[in-house]
Design a protein around this motif. Structure first.
Motif, mmCIF file in Angstrom:
data_model
loop_
_atom_site.group_PDB
_atom_site.id
_atom_site.type_symbol
_atom_site.label_atom_id
_atom_site.label_comp_id
_atom_site.label_asym_id
_atom_site.label_seq_id
_atom_site.Cartn_x
_atom_site.Cartn_y
_atom_site.Cartn_z
ATOM 1 N N SER A 1 60.998 1.748 112.835
ATOM 2 C CA SER A 1 62.362 2.184 112.531
ATOM 3 C C SER A 1 62.720 1.891 111.081
ATOM 4 C CB SER A 1 63.360 1.502 113.475
ATOM 5 O OG SER A 1 63.233 0.080 113.382
ATOM 6 N N THR A 2 62.253 0.777 110.567
ATOM 7 C CA THR A 2 62.367 0.451 109.136
ATOM 8 C C THR A 2 60.977 0.569 108.541
ATOM 9 O OG1 THR A 2 64.195 -1.083 109.563
ATOM 10 C CG2 THR A 2 63.056 -1.283 107.470
ATOM 11 N N TRP A 3 60.778 1.576 107.699
ATOM 12 C CA TRP A 3 59.438 1.859 107.202
ATOM 13 C C TRP A 3 58.903 0.683 106.387
ATOM 14 C CZ3 TRP A 3 60.542 7.506 105.226
ATOM 15 C CH2 TRP A 3 60.803 8.313 106.345
ATOM 16 N N LEU A 4 57.578 0.644 106.313
ATOM 17 C CA LEU A 4 56.903 -0.523 105.752
ATOM 18 C C LEU A 4 56.246 -0.215 104.412
ATOM 19 C CD1 LEU A 4 55.169 -1.876 108.998
ATOM 20 C CD2 LEU A 4 57.484 -2.317 108.154
ATOM 21 N N ARG A 5 55.921 -1.296 103.732
ATOM 22 C CA ARG A 5 55.223 -1.246 102.447
ATOM 23 C C ARG A 5 54.052 -2.211 102.500
ATOM 24 N NH1 ARG A 5 56.054 -4.703 98.179
ATOM 25 N NH2 ARG A 5 57.979 -5.431 99.204
ATOM 26 N N GLN A 6 52.840 -1.702 102.217
ATOM 27 C CA GLN A 6 51.648 -2.546 102.331
ATOM 28 C C GLN A 6 51.559 -3.512 101.160
ATOM 29 O OE1 GLN A 6 48.009 -0.436 103.069
ATOM 30 N NE2 GLN A 6 46.920 -2.268 103.724
ATOM 31 N N LEU A 7 51.096 -4.738 101.479
ATOM 32 C CA LEU A 7 51.011 -5.820 100.490
ATOM 33 C C LEU A 7 49.566 -6.081 100.097
ATOM 34 C CD1 LEU A 7 53.402 -8.645 101.750
ATOM 35 C CD2 LEU A 7 53.672 -7.263 99.704
ATOM 36 N N LEU A 8 49.389 -6.467 98.862
ATOM 37 C CA LEU A 8 48.085 -6.962 98.441
ATOM 38 C C LEU A 8 47.835 -8.341 99.049
ATOM 39 C CD1 LEU A 8 48.080 -5.939 94.676
ATOM 40 C CD2 LEU A 8 46.447 -5.159 96.398
ATOM 41 N N PRO A 9 46.585 -8.697 99.307
ATOM 42 C CA PRO A 9 46.289 -10.029 99.852
ATOM 43 C C PRO A 9 46.847 -11.127 98.968
ATOM 44 C CG PRO A 9 44.347 -8.631 99.963
ATOM 45 C CD PRO A 9 45.369 -7.876 99.175
ATOM 46 N N GLY A 10 47.481 -12.119 99.601
ATOM 47 C CA GLY A 10 48.050 -13.242 98.868
ATOM 48 C C GLY A 10 49.480 -13.039 98.442
ATOM 49 N N HIS A 11 50.022 -11.837 98.570
ATOM 50 C CA HIS A 11 51.410 -11.582 98.210
ATOM 51 C C HIS A 11 52.317 -11.810 99.422
ATOM 52 C CE1 HIS A 11 50.732 -9.120 94.317
ATOM 53 N NE2 HIS A 11 49.698 -9.913 94.545
#
Length: 842
Positions: free
Chosen positions: A134-144
């Motif tokens: 429902s709330t779109w996501l944003r992919q993170l770099l490892p360690g962030h």
């Protein structure tokens, strides 16, 4: 009793209830929910905040399984520093469809601790599971980490192994994630989060036939960074991963690979495949390698798939990919297609590119400008164009401030007979100067055979050297860098630009000329460029500058290779014109040449181009003249020795052209006469001046004076074979005629004259005058030395006498003293050997 049982049933139905007392909690799990709750020690030592269960303190993990009830309290007011809560739930979609509804955060009424909700979803291997957020996501770099500390982790169950798809924050473009078979999902919430919903809907779909599908939806300008499974570690072997991008038709998407690693494939090969929309074919699949340039300016929805391979078990390597999708408006403000016509050019290539954006700059958030050549689908951050073609070019970007052109052209002379004296323009083609983007560099590479020299000049431009320490700087919109490229003799003339006195430059060997621009003034000043190239017959000189200073001008000049020093045994010449009724003052900006010689000597020669011209010659260990006033065209020649590494030859001098003043010639003559007297006496002098006079003219004006010294030892050991006549019978060592002004012996007293001093007599020069550059003093070869690099011609050393010998250019007699060629000319080699025999001590 019945009432108590009824209350217990109500508590079970509620699932969990916090006791009215402060910091008292009750967790009661229903059997049908398949939920397990764990209270675990946190990062701080729990002994400072004990967990009390049934009145007993605990500092270890407490686990509550389905059907169990636990009441507990904490021994401090801030338990979130010492304890964490993990809620695990199993969902089985293999026995039926998963509920198409939002997954709840259960149980409710949990204590305010850092919480982790984990869902393990089972499904058949041929079933695809879909997570819709429902709330779109944003992919993170490892360690962030996420700014609000709300973090999703999505994984897939591949056989018994868990594959990490990635970490995600809220508020991004990722709208859906699909996996094949089992699914593993965790949600991390901070203790103070008020989120009471998981934020996703779980549904079961048909098989997706790949490891996962991530769908990103863009509504406006933005970007997304995505990565392969297990990044930065290796993705599972021989798996397929797909990303789907939903892009509005009024936006354009650009794909850029930021990092990747390649596996060692035993079968198949790793690759990326694109499903692209129109203007591409509706069913087109574009296959690219990881190291190729990826598509840009994509209009509409598209997908990208990463294919693995069967890897070598002995050395599998790893497959990983990190990439970025940038979605922007297709900005072409002028909506203009530019025509670049290179059909009249040869051996030329042009690169149009975007300069790297500096971090923190105002344009740091803007995408790279795209260069579209021909069809709009062929758009890239850079493009290379070739000569003898015609191109249509469009630029897609917000502005062209960061776009540049770099060009290169080769001009080659293969046949000296055909290319000599032909004109080759060294100018940027008009189709490039008319573009709305700056020319960064244009490089001409000039190649010529050994019997050809390269001459660079301009019918309208006069150049100057960029010399900042003398306030002679290039301040225009462009400059030239001129360099020869011969190994061991490479010469760098530095930067040259319009506004000086240099009309022509002649160099040997291959030469590279680079035009560099500075600022937007280039658009208006580009039409003034007007260099021309000529291939000329070979010149013996390494580098010749031809200058015509303007009246009342002050021109600073410096030797080539200013920073690293003139190469060994290299000469540089300046041919400087002086207009009528003008006088040029030549001043050196240092007291000495400044070089320390390991082998041979360095010299500075100055000579006017007129009859009876005097030549000023200064050696590296002598002082340079403070100033010379010259009323005719003159040469300046600077010749290097083999310098030491610490003291190189780098010289600067200035030429000032002023109106001629009366009396200058008298003063110059008096100064020259004084220097000659001092040289004859043997005193310390700055330079040596050679004076040539017309023999016939002097004979008609004054009587000739002959001087002969009979005490000279004419027997030279080991050199008798030079002359066929005996020394006493040969008069070549006698200077028979001398101007009375050159006889100084009677002016010297006994305290000054050496005891056995020899008297040298000059014979006036009556030969023809030529305008060739002055040559450095005679070069003497070492005797009895093999012809190797160490036995190169050497100039005179410190302890040797240096004498200028002038002889008339009369018809030689065939008396054995001088070799005469068949056409009556004198053999210069024989003259050089004879001159060595006739050397008179200074």
């Amino acid at each position: 009793m019945a009432a108590g049982r009824w209350v217990a049933l109500l508590l079970l139905a509620a699932g969990a209830l916090a006791l009215p007392a402060a910091d008292a909690f009750v967790i009661n799990l229903r059997t049908v929910e398949n939920i397990t709750v764990k209270i675990k020690p946190g990062p701080a030592d729990p002994k400072f905040c004990q967990l009390f269960v049934g009145g007993k303190p605990h500092v270890t993990e407490q686990k509550i399984t389905p059907g169990q009830l636990l009441d507990f309290t904490f021994g401090c007011q801030t338990p979130e520093k010492y304890w964490v809560l993990v809620v695990e739930r199993d969902i089985d979609c293999s026995i039926g469809p998963c509920p198409l509804e939002e997954v709840l955060l259960q149980p409710s009424g949990l204590p305010r601790l850092n919480r982790t909700f984990a869902w393990e979803v089972k499904a058949d291997r041929l079933v695809g599971l879909e997570l819709k957020f429902s709330t779109w996501l944003r992919q993170l770099l490892p360690g962030h980490t996420c700014s609000d500390q709300v973090l999703y982790n999505i994984g897939s169950r591949l056989n018994a192994n868990r594959v990490n798809i990635g970490n995600f924050c809220r508020n991004g473009p990722v709208s859906r994630v699909k996996v094949q078979g089992g699914l593993s999902l965790t949600l991390h919430l901070p203790w103070d989060s008020k989120l009471n919903s998981s934020g996703f809907i779980l549904d079961s779909r048909s098989s997706i036939r790949r490891l996962f599908i991530i769908e990103a939806t863009f509504l406006t300008e933005s970007s997304a960074t995505l990565m392969s499974a297990n990044y930065p570690l290796a993705s599972p072997e021989d798996e397929l991963m797909t990303w789907i991008f939903v892009v509005p038709s009024n936006l354009r998407a650009h794909v850029r690979f930021l990092n990747y690693t390649k596996p060692n494939c035993e079968r198949k090969y790793e690759r990326v495949e694109y499903g692209l929309p129109p203007p591409y074919s509706p069913h087109e699949v574009k296959v690219l390698q990881l190291n190729e340039v990826q598509p840009v300016n994509i209009a509409g929805n598209f997908n990208l798939s990463l294919h693995g391979c069967d890897q070598d078990n002995r050395n599998p390597g790893s497959l990983s990919l990190l990439f970025q999708v940038d979605v922007r408006y297709p900005i072409n403000i002028a909506n203009v297609t530019h025509i670049i016509d290179l059909r009249g050019s040869k051996n030329m290539n042009i690169t149009i590119y975007s300069k790297p954006i500096k971090p923190g700059s105002e344009v740091g958030n803007q995408p790279e400008c795209l260069v579209c050549v021909g069809h709009s689908r062929n758009c890239k951050p850079n493009a290379t164009l070739f000569s003898e073609e015609r191109y249509s070019v469009t630029f897609l970007c917000r502005n062209l401030e960061n776009v540049r052109i770099a060009a290169e052209q080769s001009i080659v002379c293969w046949n000296s007979r055909l290319c000599q004296d032909r004109l080759f323009p060294l100018m940027v083609p008009r189709s490039l100067t008319e573009l709305p983007i700056l020319m960064d560099t244009f490089t001409w590479k000039l190649h010529a055979p050994d019997d050809v020299s390269i001459e660079i000049k301009s019918p309208t431009l006069k150049l100057k050297q960029h010399i900042p320490n003398q306030n002679q700087m290039c301040t225009g919109s462009y400059s030239y860098s001129i360099n020869s490229t011969t190994p061991g003799k490479a010469l760098s003339l530095g930067l040259l630009c319009p506004g000086g006195a240099i009309e022509k430059i002649k160099m040997r060997d291959n030469v590279t000329i680079t035009l560099r621009t500075y600022g937007k003034r280039w658009f208006s000043e580009s039409q003034t460029q007007n260099l021309q190239l000529f291939f000329r017959p070979e010149a013996q000189e390494d580098c010749i500058f031809t200058l015509t200073p303007d009246p009342n001008a002050k021109i600073y000049l410096q030797t080539p290779n200013w920073l690293e020093g003139l190469p060994p045994f290299i000469s540089s010449y300046w041919n400087i014109s002086v207009q009528p009724k003008q006088v040029a003052r030549l001043s050196f900006l240092s007291e000495r040449m400044g070089v320390t010689c390991e082998k041979s000597r360095a010299f500075t020669n100055v000579k006017e181009q007129r009859p009876n011209a005097e030549e000023t010659v200064c050696r590296d260990d002598e002082k340079l003249p403070r100033a010379l006033d010259l009323r005719h065209h003159f040469w300046v020649n600077i010749t290097n020795c083999k310098p030491s590494a610490k003291r190189i030859l780098s010289m600067q001098f200035v030429v000032t052209l002023n109106t001629n003043k009366s009396g200058v010639g008298v003063v110059v003559g008096a100064v020259v006469g004084t220097i000659v007297v001092l040289a004859a006496v043997g005193l310390v002098v700055c330079c040596v001046i050679k004076k040539k006079k017309n023999k016939k003219k002097k004979e008609s004006q004054v009587p000739m004076v002959g001087v002969y010294n009979t005490n000279i030892n004419t027997q030279i050991p080991g050199r008798q074979g030079i002359f066929k006549k005996e020394r006493k019978k040969n008069e070549s060592h006698v200077y028979a005629v001398i101007d009375e002004a050159m006889v100084y012996g009677h002016l010297l007293d006994n305290s000054v004259r050496p005891e056995n001093a020899e008297v040298g007599v000059y014979r006036p020069f009556s030969g023809p005058m030529i305008t060739t550059p002055p040559s450095p003093p005679p070069i003497r070869k070492a005797s009895k030395a093999p012809e190797t690099e160490e036995s190169l011609p050497m100039l005179m050393t410190d302890n040797e006498n240096y004498t200028f010998t002038c002889r008339p250019a009369e018809e030689p007699q065939s008396n054995g003293d001088v070799n005469v060629s068949g056409n009556g000319t004198v053999d210069s080699k024989s003259l050089l050997e004879q001159n060595k025999e006739e050397t008179v001590a200074e």
